[in-house]
Structures are given as C-alpha cells and as structure tokens.
Design an enzyme around this catalytic site. Structure first.
Site, PDB file in Angstrom:
ATOM      1  N   ASP A   1       0.495  -1.338   0.145  1.00  0.00           N
ATOM      2  CA  ASP A   1       0.231   0.000   0.055  1.00  0.00           C
ATOM      3  C   ASP A   1       0.882   1.531   0.123  1.00  0.00           C
ATOM      4  O   ASP A   1       1.957   1.364   0.888  1.00  0.00           O
ATOM      5  CB  ASP A   1      -1.003  -0.012   1.234  1.00  0.00           C
TER       6      ASP A   1
ATOM      7  N   GLU B   1      15.125 -14.644  -0.070  1.00  0.00           N
ATOM      8  CA  GLU B   1      14.798 -15.270   0.883  1.00  0.00           C
ATOM      9  C   GLU B   1      14.126 -16.238   0.632  1.00  0.00           C
ATOM     10  O   GLU B   1      13.944 -17.456   0.618  1.00  0.00           O
ATOM     11  CB  GLU B   1      15.098 -14.656   2.135  1.00  0.00           C
TER      12      GLU B   1
END
Length: 556
Positions: free
Chosen positions: A204, A264
C-alpha cells in the site's frame, strides 16, 4: 513455503483481488471473513487466476477498514484467527493459487502500541518512530503538506505539544523511515507472514514511506483539471506538486532491503501501489535496479487506467509513455480496485454495453505486464448506489456530496441471486454495506448458468492466455495511433523462441471499423491468421472488419 514451480510466476501471472469484508460471510455477522474466503476460493481457481491478493485483515480499529493497522502480526477477530489464515493458505495452495496480502507500511493506527508509546513523551525509546515536528511560531503546522482525506497532513498532539504527520486520516500517523529501528521492525513483520506461507505482498502507498527530512513546502500546482483518477477534482490535495511529502530518494534503499528479504523466499513477489504526480515514471524507477544495482520491486502499478478515459487515443498515449519510461521494468495493470468506481460504470455509464466489458478484459490480458482483476468485475457488476445515511467510507463522508467515496465498489459479492442476502452470508444479519439490487441478476449462480455471461469470457481468456508466451512475458510494440483502433504486437522473448507472435487489435468505439492489412507496411500482419477467440472480428482476404468494441488477435 511458496508453491513449487516457476519462481517468476508473477511475470505475467494474473492476480485476483479479494476485499475480505465483502467477499463471503461464514459466521453470519454481516461482515466477510477468512473462512468465507476459504470456502469460495474454488471460484477464483476455476476462473483461471494465478494468485489472490487479500486486502488488509490485520487487527485494526477499522477507522479506514483495515488500512489502519494496530497489530501487524495478528488477524482482527472480525475476520477470524491465525489458524483461519493458515487454513486459507493451505486451501489456496491446494488449488494452485498463490496468496498475496496487503502490507500497510507507511503508517499505522494511532492505537498501535508503537504510537501509544511514541506520543507519551519526547524522550521515550520510540519517541522518533513517527514523524513529529514543532509548530511554527504562530502555532500553525510545520509546512503546507495536505492529507489525501482532506485538510492539513499535520495533527496537533497535546501530550507532546507537537504535530505529527498523517498523509491519510489523523488516526493513521506516518512512521518515520529515517529511523533504522522502524525499518527493521517492519521488515521483521514482513518476515512473519512469509514464514507463515504467504507468496507475496501488495504494498500500500509504496512511495509514501519516506518524507523530506527538511520538511520543505510542496510547490503550488494550481487548480487541477480533474483528470487524475486517484484524486477527485474537488480535493485540494491535487493543488500541490508532491515533491517533498513522498517519493524521496531514500525510499529506494528501503525497497532494496525489502527485496533482499523476499529473495530469501523463492517464488515470493511484491507489487507496489504508486500514487504520484508521474505514476508511470515512478513505476519505472521502482521496478528497475536501484542504487548500486540491487533490485527493488518485482511489479508496480499506478492509476493511469483507473480513470474514466478509455478511448483509443488516450490509451495509445498512456502505452507510448509506458514504452518510453518503463523499459524492462514490470507493471501490473488494474482496470478496477477497491478505491475507484467500478469498471462497468466508470467506463460504461449507467447502461454499459456488454461488448465494452468483454473488450476491456481482452485488452487488459493482452498488455505487457501482470493483470490484476477486482472481485466482481468478472460478473460485470456496476457501481452500487449508496445513500448518505449508509456511507461507511471516511473519505466519502468528508467529501460528500461531490465525491461519494469508495463504498459503491465495496458492497458484498453476489453469489446466489434468489437468496435474501445474495448468498453473501446467512441472511440473519444485515451486511455491513447495503446489498445492491442491480447486482442480483448478475450473481454468480445466474452467470454460471448463462453461456453468454461475462464470466465465461473471463474464464476462456484467462485459460487461453496461460499458453501464450508472447502475452505472459513478451515484448510489446504499438501500431501508430488511430481515432478508434488500438493495436500492438506482442512477440515472444528469446527464451520462448518458436512461440507465435500475436497482433492484438481493439476497436474502442461504438462504430464499426475496417482495416486493410494489405495496405500496411507490416508484412507479418498480412500473413497472420485470425484466432477463433476473437470477438466481433471478420476477415475477408486482406480486409479485417471490427464491430464496435471488438477484440481480435492475429497469430503469426
């Protein structure tokens, strides 16, 4: 863990946005919830989307319906529990759907423990976790920055005798990204959900994270022309060039840290919402390598196609600009979402031509980028009319009557036409927003039973597109501009050598059009074959006739 398979699934993948309050109510309290979503996920899987994006479901006082987070690591009880979320992820993955969640990092709720501590004094451990500033000598705010929801972006706090920054509601104070501990705390919260199994994030207000340290005034812009779909013409926010309150260079460094975290977790992705004076330029910047060459966002979207304009010359200008600035960056194209008037009404008016809505999804799925579909657009839902006494959206309440807010695109999803509450819940409790009578005839059960309904066009195009490398990952080359016709080539990238190229043509008008392929300098177009999935198109030799709102693909 993310689904096995192509880690770059997001490049060309289709995202389906779910607004949790309005999707499905499993416990009958009038508010949609996570178990309700889980029970209805097969609808999205059958449609052919690759991922769902869930608007916020975190713990919140709901002043802005979840975009004011008071606990980044918990589910608000109105939506369920963490176990409900785990069940949702498991069900989605079982159906082959990735799960993306809305992450609201630029600001929190004023009820978040961080802000409660920060506002308590000027010398507590979190005193600088939010953006605090002294008043001017005359007591007025530190500068001229404005809130999108109206008025000054600064709110006086009697505890600290200072102002704090809020780009949205006063109950949504902005976090201070110049404080390294803030960045780390937010990254830890992002990691929490990745470890729970989410496949990505919709970020957002991604360009609002960092503000100008010097708090310099924004320059004046003058009265706007009202064409910005993100800011109504009656909103004074549009009277400034937002040079200092957002989109600062330091933002890029944080986005690199965020990207390193997602890397990751192979197969995870993120798409950023960009609200900027030059949205496409910011999309280009945020999806390109950042300082030192490290990557930032996978995808980003702006508001260029979320306004009322949809004629061929306008779209040609937008896509030309896109080609000039975005380069190898990757956009996400949305024609509708929870913040704007529904597509059917915004583009089609009170009585939208069904052919226009069929052309809209055909165009959206043909553009270079990753499409994002808003719940209910596959049904052709129009904007719901909401009476003033039923308004929930604080933006609409503030700007009434000239701007009626965002409630009209957030009403409950119609599942069963003859059910009292359209199948949204149990029918025992009034839904949080009124049901729209105009949605009854377009309910899912009616649409599924009608072979001519829009949902079948969505499904056919989404499943066909999955086998078109040129549309998923390929290049895009525009034809010259035309008053009625928008046309472009999508050609496969080198890695997909041997896959067909597609010439995509759209008559974006209510008048028929004939294109002479032999009169073109484009030899590929002359020998390309019209695909059966085209609608409103006929080829007679080298003449291609396009009916009003026709969509055609020629394969070469």
């Amino acid at each position: 863990m993310a689904l096995q398979g192509n880690p770059d699934w997001w490049r060309g993948g289709v995202i389906y946005q779910i607004y949790p309050r309005s999707y499905a109510d499993a416990n009958g309290d009038g508010i949609g919830d996570l178990p309700g979503i889980t029970a209805k996920l097969e609808h999205v899987a059958r449609l052919g989307a690759d991922a769902i994006w869930l608007s916020p479901f975190f713990k919140s006082p709901m002043k802005d319906f979840g975009y004011d987070v008071s606990d980044y690591r918990d589910v608000d009880p109105m939506f369920g529990t963490l176990d409900d979320f785990r069940a949702l992820v498991a069900r989605a993955h079982g159906l082959g759907l990735r799960v993306m969640i809305d992450q609201v990092l630029s600001h929190s709720s004023d009820q978040h423990p961080w802000f409660v501590e920060s506002r308590a004094s000027r010398d507590n451990p979190k005193a600088d976790w939010y953006v605090w500033a002294d008043a001017k000598d005359d007591g007025t705010p530190p500068n001229n920055w404005l809130s999108i929801f109206g008025g000054s972006a600064w709110q006086w706090d009697t505890r600290r005798r200072q102002y704090y920054l809020h780009n949205f509601l006063a109950s949504q104070p902005d976090l201070n990204f110049h404080q390294p501990a803030v960045q780390q705390a937010l990254l830890d919260d992002v990691r929490f959900w990745l470890e729970l199994g989410v496949d990505g994030y919709r970020l957002d207000t991604v360009n609002f994270y960092v503000h100008d340290r010097q708090l310099r005034d924004n320059p004046a812009r003058g009265m706007p022309d009202g064409t910005d779909p993100a800011v109504p013409a009656i909103n004074p926010y549009g009277w400034q060039w937002h040079r200092f309150d957002k989109s600062q260079p330091e933002n890029l460094v944080f986005l690199q840290r965020l990207r390193a975290l997602l890397d990751e977790f192979p197969g995870s992705t993120m798409v950023g919402e960009v609200g900027d004076d030059d949205g496409l330029a910011r999309v280009a910047e945020y999806t390109a390598p950042g300082p030192g060459g490290a990557p930032m966002l996978h995808m980003a979207y702006c508001f260029d196609l979320l306004g009322e304009r949809h004629d061929a010359p306008f779209l040609h200008r937008v896509l030309t600009r896109f080609g000039e600035v975005v380069g190898q960056g990757w956009p996400s194209w949305a024609l509708s979402n929870h913040d704007v008037t529904r597509l059917a009404t915004r583009w089609g008016g009170a009585e939208p031509d069904p052919r226009l809505l069929r052309a809209a999804i055909a165009l959206q799925l043909s553009l270079r980028g990753s499409p994002c579909i808003y719940q209910g657009d596959e049904l052709g839902l129009p904007e719901a009319a909401i009476a003033h006494e039923d308004l929930q959206d604080p933006y609409g309440i503030t700007m009434w009557p000239e701007f009626k807010g965002r409630d009209g695109c957030r009403t409950p999803m119609p599942w069963v036409a003859d059910a009292p509450d359209l199948g949204f819940g149990s029918g025992a409790t009034r839904p949080w927003l009124p049901l729209a009578d105009s949605h009854r005839a377009r309910a899912v059960d009616r649409a599924e039973a009608d072979p001519s309904a829009l949902i079948h066009r969505y499904r056919a195009l989404l499943h066909w597109r999955r086998d078109q490398p040129a549309l998923l990952r390929g290049t895009m080359t525009l034809w010259p501009g035309h008053p009625q016709l928008l046309a472009f080539w999508r050609r496969p990238e080198a890695a997909d050598a041997g896959a067909p190229a597609l010439l995509c043509l759209f008559n974006l008008s209510d008048t028929p059009l004939t294109v002479s392929l032999s009169g073109l300098a484009d030899a590929d177009a002359q020998r390309a074959q019209l695909l059966p999935l085209s609608e409103g198109a006929q080829r007679d030799g080298d003449a291609l006739t396009l009916a009003p709102w026709a969509a055609a693909w020629l394969q070469a």
